[in-house]
Design an enzyme around this catalytic site. Structure first.
Site, short mmCIF file in Angstrom:
data_model
loop_
_atom_site.label_atom_id
_atom_site.label_comp_id
_atom_site.label_asym_id
_atom_site.label_seq_id
_atom_site.Cartn_x
_atom_site.Cartn_y
_atom_site.Cartn_z
CG HIS A 107 -1.94 -1.00 1.34
ND1 HIS A 107 -2.16 -1.74 2.49
CD2 HIS A 107 -2.86 -1.42 0.45
CE1 HIS A 107 -3.17 -2.57 2.29
NE2 HIS A 107 -3.61 -2.41 1.06
CE LYS A 149 -22.35 -7.21 10.16
NZ LYS A 149 -22.38 -6.91 8.75
NE ARG A 165 -2.99 -7.79 -4.49
CZ ARG A 165 -3.80 -7.98 -3.47
NH1 ARG A 165 -3.31 -7.97 -2.25
NH2 ARG A 165 -5.08 -8.20 -3.64
CB SER A 171 -4.60 -6.37 4.74
OG SER A 171 -4.15 -5.14 4.23
#
Ligand code: PNS
Length: 167
Positions: free
Chosen positions: A18, A42, A90, A128
């Site tokens: 990032h 969530k 990517r 991530s």
């Protein structure tokens, strides 16, 4: 005219991939807004506030800033006066989803253009999600996220273990 770009994402947490895209964007545009989507997941590892704080501390560029948004990305882009949405791409596998989003966003708001940038090859496999999985299972993520993020992840897991013991 100020060329303003938005780099949106969930950034849970920010990775070196990032950061690489932010740096590249900051060279191409006058202003870059790193926009963290509110309530994306969530069960995020980090709260929105924590994510914003980590990005702010890790970000090297003077013309990039962090913000949060909710609702449609293109609405946010128009509200911010941004002409461009930046997305990092990517492998080929990213392309299909990214193409769908870019075309839907174009249909919703033709004035906002999506630009795809490639991070350095060294980061081309990073996500991530993978970082969190490897970390939770005890693998090394050194060099793949900023040092501060790695430290925060350690603290987070320690905190969670402590909580479980108390229960
Ligand atoms: O880091 P991510 O999870 O790949 O980011 C996805 C993100 C935040 C760019 C995307 O989910 C998004 O733009 N959400 C906002 C809601 C929206 O505009 N949805 C329609 C997209 S075509």
């Amino acid at each position: 005219m100020t060329r303003r770009a938005i780099y949106p994402g969930s950034f849970d947490p920010i990775t070196m991939g990032h950061l690489d895209i932010i740096e590249r964007s900051a060279k191409l545009f006058d202003e870059v807004i790193v926009a963290v989507l509110l309530n994306v997941d969530k069960h995020p590892m980090f709260s929105t506030e924590e994510r914003v704080e980590m990005i702010e501390q890790a970000m090297p560029c003077g013309n990039a800033r962090v913000a949060t948004f909710e609702g449609l990305l293109v609405h946010y882009a128009v509200e911010q006066g941004a002409q461009v949405i930046v997305r990092g791409i990517r492998a080929v596998s990213d392309y299909e989803y990214e193409l769908q989003m870019a075309l839907m966003n174009r249909r919703l708001e033709p004035a906002v253009e999506t630009v795809f940038l490639m991070a350095a090859e060294a980061y081309s496999y990073l996500s991530s999600r993978l970082i969190k999985e490897v970390f939770k299972l005890g693998g090394s993520i050194t060099g793949l996220v900023p040092e501060l993020v790695e430290q925060r992840m350690r603290e987070k897991v320690k905190g969670q273990k402590g909580e479980r013991k108390r229960r």
